[in-house]
Design a protein around this motif. Structure first.
Motif, PDB file in Angstrom:
ATOM      1  N   SER A 158       0.839  -1.199   0.000  1.00 57.87           N
ATOM      2  CA  SER A 158       0.000   0.000   0.000  1.00 57.87           C
ATOM      3  C   SER A 158       0.874   1.248   0.000  1.00 57.87           C
ATOM      4  O   SER A 158       1.972   1.263   0.566  1.00 57.87           O
ATOM      5  N   PHE A 159       0.381   2.291  -0.631  1.00 57.17           N
ATOM      6  CA  PHE A 159       1.098   3.554  -0.775  1.00 57.17           C
ATOM      7  C   PHE A 159       0.229   4.616  -0.121  1.00 57.17           C
ATOM      8  O   PHE A 159      -0.674   5.168  -0.734  1.00 57.17           O
ATOM      9  N   LEU A 180       5.233   3.871   1.614  1.00 57.96           N
ATOM     10  CA  LEU A 180       4.972   2.512   1.157  1.00 57.96           C
ATOM     11  C   LEU A 180       4.981   1.564   2.352  1.00 57.96           C
ATOM     12  O   LEU A 180       5.842   1.667   3.237  1.00 57.96           O
ATOM     13  N   TYR A 181       4.011   0.626   2.377  1.00 59.41           N
ATOM     14  CA  TYR A 181       3.915  -0.381   3.436  1.00 59.41           C
ATOM     15  C   TYR A 181       3.850  -1.778   2.837  1.00 59.41           C
ATOM     16  O   TYR A 181       3.233  -1.991   1.786  1.00 59.41           O
ATOM     17  N   PHE A 182       4.468  -2.713   3.549  1.00 65.35           N
ATOM     18  CA  PHE A 182       4.447  -4.139   3.203  1.00 65.35           C
ATOM     19  C   PHE A 182       3.661  -4.848   4.300  1.00 65.35           C
ATOM     20  O   PHE A 182       3.994  -4.732   5.481  1.00 65.35           O
ATOM     21  N   ALA A 197      -5.470  -1.718   3.706  1.00 69.04           N
ATOM     22  CA  ALA A 197      -4.249  -2.298   4.265  1.00 69.04           C
ATOM     23  C   ALA A 197      -4.001  -1.791   5.676  1.00 69.04           C
ATOM     24  O   ALA A 197      -3.549  -2.529   6.556  1.00 69.04           O
ATOM     25  N   ALA A 198      -4.320  -0.518   5.904  1.00 67.77           N
ATOM     26  CA  ALA A 198      -4.100   0.073   7.221  1.00 67.77           C
ATOM     27  C   ALA A 198      -5.021  -0.516   8.281  1.00 67.77           C
ATOM     28  O   ALA A 198      -4.757  -0.391   9.479  1.00 67.77           O
ATOM     29  N   ARG A 207       2.010  -5.373   9.487  1.00 72.12           N
ATOM     30  CA  ARG A 207       2.495  -4.339   8.577  1.00 72.12           C
ATOM     31  C   ARG A 207       3.910  -3.892   8.928  1.00 72.12           C
ATOM     32  O   ARG A 207       4.262  -3.800  10.098  1.00 72.12           O
ATOM     33  N   THR A 208       4.676  -3.599   7.881  1.00 69.44           N
ATOM     34  CA  THR A 208       6.007  -3.021   8.054  1.00 69.44           C
ATOM     35  C   THR A 208       6.150  -1.858   7.078  1.00 69.44           C
ATOM     36  O   THR A 208       5.846  -1.997   5.898  1.00 69.44           O
TER      37      THR A 208
END
Length: 238
Positions: A158-159, A180-182, A197-198, A207-208
């Protein structure tokens, strides 16, 4: 021209900020072309930075160089601190359950990966997205779900916009910065406006934040993760 600010040496450091019609990567350091490694393989880029020398050892132990360097792939790199956090967590578990003098050291992890004990080698592939070069124009605020190279594993990239000053936001900025999140998923998850995603619950995934993003290499895209325990060992919520 696409540019980013990065601290060269011990680690990549960057946060994405969109300004006018050009893309810049911010947070201290000097300006460098985002394509500065476009003629270098992902694996060889990692070898340039001491922050990732332990990761390189693990890749070598698993003979995963070709996997990391496959064409049109995206790799999320874990740093030395993430790996040592894993070794420490494994050591604490052994000392609490087997023998108070036991230690799980880097040699132990390398042995596990070489022999794929408990699928340890395969687990490194959770950080690899095959057949896709993740780029800022293709990742959304709510997140995109992709299969990783680890069989049966899915991730969210996610951005996301940020209004935190430390992340480059200030009141007069023309475009809100995005990070950006992974997210590693443990369970199925349906992305939507109310399930972004959040909003992934701890029992579903973890999440990272990505500290350096969208670095183009000869074969794909490289992103550097913030410190998070390798494989998220001990962090998974059942």
């Amino acid at each position: 021209m696409k540019k980013h600010f990065t601290l060269i040496g011990s680690a990549f450091v960057a946060v994405v900020l969109l300004v006018a019609c050009k893309r810049e990567y911010i947070v201290g350091g000097d300006v460098h072309d985002v394509n500065m490694y476009k003629n270098v393989s992902t694996y060889d880029v990692l070898k340039k930075f001491p922050e990732y020398d332990t990761l390189v050892q693990l890749i070598d132990a698993g003979n995963l160089q070709e996997a990391i360097n496959q064409n049109n792939s995206t790799f999320f790199a874990v740093n030395n601190r993430s790996i040592f956090a894993y070794l420490n967590a494994r050591t604490i578990f052994l000392q609490n359950t087997v023998d108070q003098n036991k230690k799980f050291l880097l040699d132990s992890l390398i042995y596990y990966i070489k022999n794929n004990i408990n699928n340890t080698r395969d687990s490194l592939l959770m950080y690899l997205v095959p057949n896709l070069q993740v780029n800022p124009d293709g990742v959304t605020q709510i997140g995109n779900i992709y299969p990783s190279a680890l069989n049966g594993s899915r991730i969210i990239v996610s951005f996301e916009e940020t209004v935190t000053a430390n992340d480059g936001y200030y009141s007069n900025i023309s475009t809100i910065p995005r990070l950006l999140y992974f997210t590693q998923l443990w369970k199925p998850y349906q992305i939507g406006q109310d399930s972004t995603a959040a909003a992934v619950p701890p029992a579903t995934g973890i999440r990272t934040r990505v500290k350096t993003s969208f670095i183009n290499t000869q074969n794909g895209v490289l992103n550097a993760l913030n410190t998070a325990t390798l494989f998220y060992y001990g962090q998974r919520v059942n």
